[in-house]
Write an enzyme that holds these catalytic residues in place. Structure first.
Site, PDB file in Angstrom:
ATOM      1  N   LYS A 112       0.885  -1.168   0.000  1.00 34.45           N
ATOM      2  CA  LYS A 112       0.000   0.000   0.000  1.00 34.45           C
ATOM      3  C   LYS A 112       0.919   1.213   0.000  1.00 34.45           C
ATOM      4  CE  LYS A 112      -1.660   2.980   2.213  1.00 34.45           C
ATOM      5  NZ  LYS A 112      -1.341   4.394   1.862  1.00 34.45           N
ATOM      6  N   GLY A 117       7.086   5.127   8.290  1.00 36.82           N
ATOM      7  CA  GLY A 117       6.276   6.344   8.334  1.00 36.82           C
ATOM      8  C   GLY A 117       6.466   7.023   9.680  1.00 36.82           C
ATOM      9  N   SER A 118       5.450   7.758  10.083  1.00 33.59           N
ATOM     10  CA  SER A 118       5.583   8.531  11.318  1.00 33.59           C
ATOM     11  C   SER A 118       5.425   7.626  12.544  1.00 33.59           C
ATOM     12  CB  SER A 118       4.516   9.625  11.349  1.00 33.59           C
ATOM     13  OG  SER A 118       3.241   9.029  11.348  1.00 33.59           O
ATOM     14  N   GLY A 150       2.883   4.546  13.128  1.00 32.70           N
ATOM     15  CA  GLY A 150       3.536   3.264  13.425  1.00 32.70           C
ATOM     16  C   GLY A 150       2.938   2.594  14.653  1.00 32.70           C
ATOM     17  N   GLU A 176       9.697   1.363  11.004  1.00 30.41           N
ATOM     18  CA  GLU A 176      10.784   2.305  10.758  1.00 30.41           C
ATOM     19  C   GLU A 176      10.141   3.691  10.844  1.00 30.41           C
ATOM     20  OE1 GLU A 176      13.968   1.268  10.298  1.00 30.41           O
ATOM     21  OE2 GLU A 176      14.073   3.425  10.646  1.00 30.41           O
ATOM     22  N   CYS A 232      14.084  10.754   6.539  1.00 28.38           N
ATOM     23  CA  CYS A 232      14.020  10.328   7.951  1.00 28.38           C
ATOM     24  C   CYS A 232      15.356  10.578   8.631  1.00 28.38           C
ATOM     25  CB  CYS A 232      13.589   8.878   8.110  1.00 28.38           C
ATOM     26  SG  CYS A 232      13.570   7.923   6.637  1.00 28.38           S
ATOM     27  N   GLU A 270      10.003  16.073  15.585  1.00 29.56           N
ATOM     28  CA  GLU A 270      10.336  15.908  14.169  1.00 29.56           C
ATOM     29  C   GLU A 270       9.515  16.886  13.339  1.00 29.56           C
ATOM     30  OE1 GLU A 270       9.284  12.219  12.095  1.00 29.56           O
ATOM     31  OE2 GLU A 270      11.308  12.232  11.257  1.00 29.56           O
TER      32      GLU A 270
HETATM   33  P1  ADP Z   1       3.641  10.730   6.889  1.00 29.73           P
HETATM   34  O1  ADP Z   1       3.235  11.600   8.010  1.00 29.73           O
HETATM   35  O2  ADP Z   1       5.083  10.658   6.649  1.00 29.73           O
HETATM   36  O3  ADP Z   1       2.792  10.817   5.652  1.00 29.73           O
HETATM   37  P2  ADP Z   1       2.267   8.431   7.824  1.00 29.73           P
HETATM   38  O4  ADP Z   1       2.810   7.634   8.943  1.00 29.73           O
HETATM   39  O5  ADP Z   1       1.000   9.133   8.030  1.00 29.73           O
HETATM   40  O6  ADP Z   1       3.468   9.306   7.421  1.00 29.73           O
HETATM   41  O7  ADP Z   1       2.100   7.533   6.528  1.00 29.73           O
HETATM   42  C1  ADP Z   1       2.969   6.489   6.155  1.00 29.73           C
HETATM   43  C2  ADP Z   1       2.149   5.411   5.486  1.00 29.73           C
HETATM   44  O8  ADP Z   1       1.228   4.890   6.432  1.00 29.73           O
HETATM   45  C3  ADP Z   1       1.316   5.891   4.305  1.00 29.73           C
HETATM   46  O9  ADP Z   1       1.297   4.900   3.304  1.00 29.73           O
HETATM   47  C4  ADP Z   1      -0.073   6.055   4.917  1.00 29.73           C
HETATM   48  O10 ADP Z   1      -1.103   5.941   3.987  1.00 29.73           O
HETATM   49  C5  ADP Z   1      -0.081   4.892   5.888  1.00 29.73           C
HETATM   50  N1  ADP Z   1      -1.072   5.024   6.970  1.00 29.73           N
HETATM   51  C6  ADP Z   1      -1.549   6.155   7.535  1.00 29.73           C
HETATM   52  N2  ADP Z   1      -2.452   5.874   8.494  1.00 29.73           N
HETATM   53  C7  ADP Z   1      -2.546   4.523   8.568  1.00 29.73           C
HETATM   54  C8  ADP Z   1      -3.306   3.600   9.364  1.00 29.73           C
HETATM   55  N3  ADP Z   1      -4.167   4.021  10.292  1.00 29.73           N
HETATM   56  N4  ADP Z   1      -3.132   2.280   9.143  1.00 29.73           N
HETATM   57  C9  ADP Z   1      -2.256   1.841   8.226  1.00 29.73           C
HETATM   58  N5  ADP Z   1      -1.518   2.651   7.439  1.00 29.73           N
HETATM   59  C10 ADP Z   1      -1.648   3.976   7.592  1.00 29.73           C
END
Ligand code: ADP
Length: 505
Positions: A184, A237-238, A242, A259, A293, A395
């Site tokens: 995804k 991601g964030s 995470g 990560e 990151c 961050e």
């Molecule tokens: P950023 O703030 O860097 O965009 P996110 O952590 O929000 O980072 O997003 C990283 C990934 O996680 C993206 O592919 C986003 O669509 C996905 N994501 C965001 N929310 C969820 C969730 N509740 N469950 C699973 N994946 C998610």
């Protein structure tokens, strides 16, 4: 070997890629991907998939797993080697596409594609290794060995800042170990994942082994993390997201590698080569508009050289040219989207209001000429920052740098370690003793000496301590520990019942 996936006829970005076919989403909904350097430009419409779309992809991956796990690893590797050649051939095209969808300058997007190429060759090489080990058993006429086994369907959730490199870090090791995947990609950069998967398809990855389901995190991402047939989630991601992902994974007994965030630091001692340090900090803080990151967002500089270093740094930052990453005159591209602009400007306001922090340059959205159509933020530097201020702790993920003064190495290390994250750190010094002490004492997964905080290479483990991760490492052969599980095998050739812990007393 299973039959190859259908070849792509045209760019089918409005589809998911499931079981070797490009399929319109069952949701019937789409999201729009715009160029962050000029938001008027639509890159494409991509599926906003729902849980049913995710289920289709997971079922395809589940069925393909039974075939793919039986393909000998060296044969899987041959496909990956071919994919490496295809990526190399299409490197410029993919880099251009990435700059359009993500914004970073061409030399950085070329580097991103190159990282995927490096990863492809590196991991393909593992197809002829995937080493296990043998050991002695505690009883006579008995021996033991350990092998790596594939896990099953892996759900991969990726961010937008390394739109091809990060998917490659996850897809390739998953495949070489014999797993199948559903990825995804981030809402803002699906196109680069499509391009990467296109190369895998052309190389001959069989149907169902790699599937893409595009969509929003809260719907498609959550459906993937909650799907009972997904055995493993690998997320970048964030830290906040995470944690949501890890919580969902725990409900289903999934393996989960995370990560996440960073608040990386460059330490500059009074004996440092200041010109080198300035170059490194500019590259670390403002490359990719600070959206790596591993970006340097704090500089801890010895008070004896702080004034001189700061003046040199501000001079350097003021010469950086903002613009469209496709132009070779551009040093710094846009940030990813309007939300990012809001968040970064919000932190700049916080910095301005924090006691004694002094804004030295930047601090605004850039709107001159064509820049007004994109998401550009001026390279921003704060001086006089105290380690506990919010701009020094949280961050920001944008081109904002905080300069903090220190008295000596111990002070610098304490400041470096005072944040909740632990991804990357660096020190500039000519004193080898201090360099080694810092290397030992700074709590990060990555450490640089006389270089910036960015520039990881694929054959070394990548990841961080504390709130940056949950103990896993991507890259290096260590990534195989994420995507395989150990099987311990005992072989008893004594011809009689032998009871461990009992018969050998
Ligand atoms: P950023 O703030 O860097 O965009 P996110 O952590 O929000 O980072 O997003 C990283 C990934 O996680 C993206 O592919 C986003 O669509 C996905 N994501 C965001 N929310 C969820 C969730 N509740 N469950 C699973 N994946 C998610």
């Amino acid at each position: 070997m299973a039959k190859p996936a259908a070849k792509i006829k045209a760019k089918l970005t409005e589809c998911n890629f499931i079981n070797g076919e490009w399929r319109s989403p069952l949701s019937g909904e789409y999201l729009e991907n715009h160029n962050p350097a000029d938001a008027r430009e639509l890159i494409g419409r991509f599926p906003a998939s729902n849980a049913e779309d995710v289920d289709l992809a997971v079922q395809a991956a589940k069925a393909a797993f039974q075939i793919w796990r039986k393909v000998p690893a060296p044969r899987r590797a041959e496909i990956l080697f071919k994919a490496g050649e295809i990526l190399l051939r299409r490197k410029d095209e993919f880099a251009q596409a990435m700059t359009r969808e993500m914004g970073k300058v061409l030399k950085e997007t070329s580097g991103d594609v190159q990282e995927a190429i490096d990863m492809t060759y590196f991991i393909a090489g593992e197809g002829r290794r995937l080493h296990g080990f043998t050991t002695k058993a505690e009883l006579p006429n008995k021996t033991a060995m350990c092998t790596r086994e594939p896990i099953g369907v892996c759900g991969l959730i990726t961010p937008w800042n390394f739109p091809m490199a990060i998917p490659s870090w996850k897809i390739l090791p998953a495949l070489i170990c014999g797993n199948t995947v559903v990825i995804k990609p981030a809402e803002d950069t699906p196109h680069s994942t499509y391009n990467f998967v296109e190369a895998l398809i052309e190389a001959g990855v069989p149907a169902g082994v790699v599937n893409i389901v595009c969509g929003y995190g809260e719907t498609a991402g959550a459906a993937l993390t909650n799907h009972p047939d997904v055995r493993l989630i690998s997320f970048t991601g964030s830290t906040d997201t995470g944690r949501i992902v890890a919580t969902a994974a725990a409900q289903h007994d999934k393996m989960c590698s995370l990560e996440m965030g960073g608040k990386n630091v460059v330490m500059i001692m009074e004996d440092a080569d200041l010109e080198l340090a300035v170059e490194g900090v500019l590259w670390g803080a403002f490359g990719t508009s600070g959206q790596r990151c591993t970006a340097a967002s704090r500089v801890v500089v010895h008070k004896k050289v702080a004034k001189k270093f700061t003046a040199m740094l501000v001079e350097g930052a003021s010469q950086l040219r903002l613009g469209n990453g496709l132009s070779n005159r551009t040093d710094v591209g846009p940030v990813i989207n309007q939300d990012a602009v809001n968040k970064i400007l919000g932190y700049i306001e916080i910095g301005k209001n924090e006691d004694k922090a002094k804004l030295l340059c930047g601090g605004k959205r850039a709107t001159k000429g064509d820049l007004k159509h994109g998401y550009f933020i001026e390279p921003t530097i704060f001086a006089g920052v105290k380690p506990n201020m919010r701009i020094a702790q949280e961050e920001i993920f944008g081109p904002v740098l905080s300069i903090i003064e220190c008295h000596d190495l111990e002070d610098a290390v304490a400041i470096a370690n005072s944040v909740k994250y632990g991804l990357s750190a660096s020190i500039y010094t000519k004193d080898v003793n201090r360099a080694y002490r810092a290397m030992e004492d700074v709590q990060t997964g990555i450490f640089y000496i006389n270089a910036s905080t960015i520039g990881a290479e694929v054959h070394l483990p990548f990841g961080g301590t504390k709130a940056t991760g949950n103990g896993h490492r991507e890259g290096g052969t260590q990534v195989l520990d994420i995507f395989s599980e150990w099987k311990a095998v005992y072989v008893d050739y004594s011809g009689k019942l032998q009871r461990a812990q009992i018969d050998n007393q």
